[in-house]
Enzyme design. Sequence first.
Site, short mmCIF file in Angstrom:
data_model
loop_
_atom_site.label_atom_id
_atom_site.label_comp_id
_atom_site.label_asym_id
_atom_site.label_seq_id
_atom_site.Cartn_x
_atom_site.Cartn_y
_atom_site.Cartn_z
N CYS A 1 0.84 -1.21 0.00
CA CYS A 1 0.00 0.00 0.00
C CYS A 1 0.87 1.26 0.00
O CYS A 1 1.42 1.64 1.03
CB CYS A 1 -0.93 -0.01 1.22
SG CYS A 1 -1.96 1.46 1.33
N CYS B 1 -0.36 4.11 2.21
CA CYS B 1 -0.12 3.90 3.64
C CYS B 1 1.36 4.12 3.98
O CYS B 1 1.67 4.71 5.01
CB CYS B 1 -0.47 2.47 4.05
SG CYS B 1 -1.99 1.85 3.37
N ASP B 2 2.25 3.62 3.17
CA ASP B 2 3.65 3.51 3.58
C ASP B 2 4.65 4.35 2.78
O ASP B 2 5.83 4.39 3.12
CB ASP B 2 4.08 2.03 3.54
CG ASP B 2 3.23 1.20 4.50
OD1 ASP B 2 2.91 1.71 5.59
OD2 ASP B 2 2.89 0.04 4.17
#
Length: 318
Positions: free
Chosen positions: A138, A141-142
């Site tokens: 992701c 997200c990261d």
Amino acid sequence: MSQENEHVQCLIIGSGPAGYTAAIYAARADLKPIMYTGMQAGGQLTQTTDVENFPGYPQGIMGPEMMEDFRKQAERFGTDIRFGYVSSVDFSSAPHKVVVDEIKTITADTVIIATGATAKWLGLPSEQQYNGFGVSACAVCDGFFFKGQDVAIVGAGDTAAEEATYLAKLCKTVHLLVRRDEFRASKAMVSRVLATPNIVVHYNTETREILGNGKNVTAVKVINNKTSEEIDIAVEGFFVAIGHKPNTDIFKGQLDMDETGYLLTKPGSTLTNIEGVFACGDVQDMYYRQAVTAAGSGCMAALDAERYLAAKEHAVEA
Ligand code: NDP
């Protein structure tokens, strides 16, 4: 084991952000929900490390810890949380029938489906070894953890194209690894990728191994499947964007879904094609796939279930 039937007002299937949020709302509305967690209690976030984009955690939080907080909050209002998986369902008549662990049948006035989606992985041992330590499925997200660094992303669909463009805004260089000599993504997305100067597209390129120092990712070993040339590309982050599989096998033939298996809900709601069955979170969202959007739709599902039950009760009284 017990085989007696049990009847509930509200049964929640799945225990990610969508399921737990639905549970919090349903329990506070006195629907006395029962939740079956599935085999991976806590869902996809239990496989991540830091979560920095969920509102309410100014210092960030580890994914498993956050899901523990979700669980405690759902329990605090009386959700009956049970470890077990739903093996089959029968939504052909009300109340709906749900079979748990292949032996126990529960009937439910409302069912909230929050079974999520599973990211597809390449299947390399090094990918699992460094998952959360440089490897991620992701980018939204990261990506932030790799600000100013070099990263690689594998995939050639719209997700890979979109995530590569997203990463390019944060990272120094983004190596996009495409296994064929062309993209699957739409023309518009591909044009955007090709117009981004710090994205390097490697066509005909397959990932052999993710290399690291035991703690973090340091490079990715790739092979050109036309020339058989192998090279190591130095990267700190490795993103996998080769698609997701919604966890909907048990609903096939009963609930409307798109050609890739995502459940279809009435726009702006969590209503499925079956009365009293609601879907929330990634199982019905191939686009946003965020913990916070899943949680939001979990809230919607509980409100939809509550209103459905209230309308039914009034219809009986009238
Ligand atoms: P897709 O299934 O569309 O694409 C998966 C990609 O991964 C393909 O290019 C495939 O390669 C590649 N791939 C699969 N397995 C491997 C492997 N082992 N090694 C290397 N590459 C691999 O998934 P997406 O997540 O990209 O998209 C899912 C759906 O969501 C699509 O319908 C898409 O259009 C939609 N979407 C739309 C967006 C938008 O409109 N903004 C944004 C994101 C998604 P190959 O092509 O060779 O098969």
